[in-house]
Design an enzyme around this catalytic site. Structure first.
Site, short mmCIF file in Angstrom:
data_model
loop_
_atom_site.label_atom_id
_atom_site.label_comp_id
_atom_site.label_asym_id
_atom_site.label_seq_id
_atom_site.Cartn_x
_atom_site.Cartn_y
_atom_site.Cartn_z
N HIS A 270 16.40 0.92 1.18
CA HIS A 270 15.26 0.77 2.08
C HIS A 270 13.94 0.91 1.29
O HIS A 270 13.11 0.01 1.30
CB HIS A 270 15.34 1.83 3.19
CG HIS A 270 14.23 1.77 4.18
ND1 HIS A 270 14.38 1.21 5.42
CD2 HIS A 270 12.94 2.19 4.11
CE1 HIS A 270 13.23 1.29 6.09
NE2 HIS A 270 12.33 1.89 5.31
N GLU A 271 13.81 2.03 0.59
CA GLU A 271 12.58 2.25 -0.18
C GLU A 271 12.47 1.21 -1.30
O GLU A 271 11.37 0.79 -1.68
CB GLU A 271 12.52 3.67 -0.73
CG GLU A 271 12.55 4.79 0.32
CD GLU A 271 11.55 4.62 1.46
OE1 GLU A 271 10.49 4.01 1.25
OE2 GLU A 271 11.85 5.08 2.59
N HIS A 274 10.79 -1.77 0.08
CA HIS A 274 9.33 -1.54 0.10
C HIS A 274 8.78 -1.69 -1.33
O HIS A 274 7.72 -2.27 -1.54
CB HIS A 274 9.02 -0.12 0.58
CG HIS A 274 9.14 0.07 2.07
ND1 HIS A 274 8.50 -0.72 2.98
CD2 HIS A 274 9.81 1.01 2.80
CE1 HIS A 274 8.76 -0.29 4.22
NE2 HIS A 274 9.55 0.75 4.13
ZN LIG Z 1 10.28 1.94 5.80
#
Ligand SMILES: [Zn+2]
Length: 513
Positions: A270-271, A274
């Site tokens: 997830h990170e 990003h």
């Molecule tokens: Zn997020």
């Protein structure tokens, strides 16, 4: 290099200095979350607030307003579709938002927020909504004032002015138009899953795995995703986040639980999503004087689009059968030989179970959006005055019963679970589900454009995917609004269909429905 003017150059140089200040503030905050010794906290708070003060002064400097006006009056800078025009449009937007709130209101918001947060903590521990209610009431009144200062777009509502901070140029009505069909179909899907006879074996998720081995596995996955570890790091924190400081330095964090390795793995992916967005933004070489660092064009377009990148890697890649075809043997080698006893289908089913639950941050991919939509509806009604604060617990509990089929036992696990409203974060929740919706719509287009992607994924070849995202999404920065970007990339406005198809096909694979 576009033709510029002295006012435009002055603006860019000024914003570059602000970009550095913001980057330094993010760096000290990253340090605070990762390696700072506990006794450094008071000193760090002083440093952070000094940085915030200087940054605010620079951003609201009246010269900025004058430079922007001069740029707006110059036709050569405002050619449709040009980088300079996009920058000027976004600089105006940022400057207006920063200068529209009177300082008395800013101070009252900060003070009320910090006191309300305190009360919320206590109220949550005691599961006593009545204790928190007067503060929520006050906070909503302040949010209404704030929205009025920002200005409500013609034909719009107060909520539009607040969401604009996180998801520029989208309205509550537009969100509701996409959330409506999503909720209707999801409610149905959740019911079908609950009625499904098939039980999923999830024992592969609870193997005890040493954090160091989890870390090594996470690094391998990040490398496959194409996250540049020479221009970034992965560290450990209680609450995972990603922070992009500019060119060449993007930091990710994750957390390790011995008996739930997927927490760290999906957190890292997830990170990492990003992080790839941050690494793909046009921030240019920091050594170059004329780089775009600090200009709006170098920044992420919205929280929803940012979240679409993280959710895509976490859910569309990380929870796919293709990914596990590649990752399972690596998991066996890096984390535990016990992974050899699980099949790809078992892994795929285990990471895709759907179970209605009370707590948003622990929800699965399928039901997560329901939590968000419930909050969106309630905060929108609170802000408009259609709902009274005292009616929040009942409204909350009714919706959890209707849409997720579960009974909320107390307010601690109900309407008091999230901290956001206590410090005035209103209009922020929908960006999570917008992120999922954007991710699904982009994913369908990606698979049309790259028919060999799924096969590549089974071999851990993910770099073409990263490059597609960079070319189609990351490199544009704030050149287009999120809605324009969605249309440009997929040829369509945002709609619920792609996410529903994605969730349905998973439910079909896992539960046979
Ligand atoms: Zn997020």
């Amino acid at each position: 290099m576009p033709k510029t003017t002295p006012a435009y150059d002055a603006l860019c140089a000024h914003l570059r200095s602000v970009g550095h200040l913001t980057s330094i503030a993010a760096l000290v905050s990253w340090d605070q979350e990762t390696y700072m010794p506990p006794k450094g906290a008071p000193m760090r708070a002083e440093q952070s607030s000094l940085l915030a003060e200087i940054t605010h002064q620079r951003l609201t400097d009246p010269r900025v307003g004058e430079w922007i006006s001069a740029c707006e009056a110059d036709a050569t800078l405002n050619k449709k579709g040009s980088v300079t025009a996009a920058n000027i449009r976004e600089m105006r937007r940022d400057y207006d938002r920063r200068t529209k709130l009177p300082s008395s209101l800013v101070a009252e918001l900060a003070e009320t927020g910090s006191r309300a947060q305190h009360v919320w903590k206590d109220a949550r521990a005691k599961s006593d909504f009545k204790m928190f209610a007067p503060w929520l009431d006050k906070m909503m009144a302040l949010q209404r004032q704030k929205a009025q200062c920002y200005g409500v777009p013609a034909g719009g509502e107060l909520y539009d002015a607040l969401i604009d901070e996180y998801e520029p140029a989208v309205t509550a009505k537009e969100i509701a138009a996409v959330f409506g069909p999503l909720r209707k179909d999801l409610t149905e899907l959740v019911k079908q899953v609950a009625a499904a006879k098939k039980k999923v074996n999830t024992s592969c998720l609870t193997l005890k795995i040493d954090p160091a081995a989890q870390h090594a596995f996470g690094q391998k996955v990040l490398e496959a995703m194409g996250f540049d570890l020479e221009a970034g790091r992965l560290d450990v924190t209680t609450h995972p986040f990603c922070s992009g400081f500019g060119a060449g330095d993007t930091r990710l964090t994750t957390r390790y639980r011995d008996e739930k390795f997927t927490d760290a793995l999906f957190g890292t992916m997830h990170e990492g999503g990003h992080g790839l967005y941050e690494q793909g933004l046009p921030k240019s070489d920091p050594g170059k004087k004329k780089g775009v660092f600090g200009q709006p064009i170098s920044e992420a377009v919205s929280l929803g689009i940012h979240e679409s990148q993280s959710r895509m890697w976490e859910n569309f890649v990380g929870r796919s059968r293709e990914f596990w075809t590649w990752a399972l043997p690596i998991a066996a080698k890096t984390m535990s030989p016990k992974f050899k006893s699980f099949s790809v289908d078992q892994m795929h089913a285990a990471v895709n179970t759907t179970t209605p639950s009370l707590i948003r941050v622990e929800a699965d991919e399928g039901t997560y959006n329901m939590h968000v939509m419930i909050r969106f509806e309630i905060e929108r009604a609170l802000l408009s005055g259609d709902m009274k604060v005292k009616d929040v617990p009942a409204a909350w509990n009714d919706r959890y019963a209707d849409f997720l089929g579960i009974k909320v036992p107390d307010d601690r696990r109900g309407c008091l679970q999230d901290v956001h409203w206590s410090f005035g974060l209103v209009g922020y929740f929908p960006t999570y589900t917008l992120g999922n919706l954007y991710a699904a719509q982009f994913w369908e287009k990606i698979n049309q454009d790259m028919p060999g992607l799924k096969k590549d994924m089974t071999k851990g070849k993910l770099l073409d995917l990263r490059d597609w995202l960079k070319d189609n999404i990351h490199k544009h920065g704030r050149r287009y609004t999120a809605a324009e970007l969605c249309k440009k990339v997929t040829g369509k406005n945002l709609e619920a269909g792609p996410l529903l198809r994605h969730l349905r096909s998973k439910a079909q694979a896992v539960y046979g429905i």
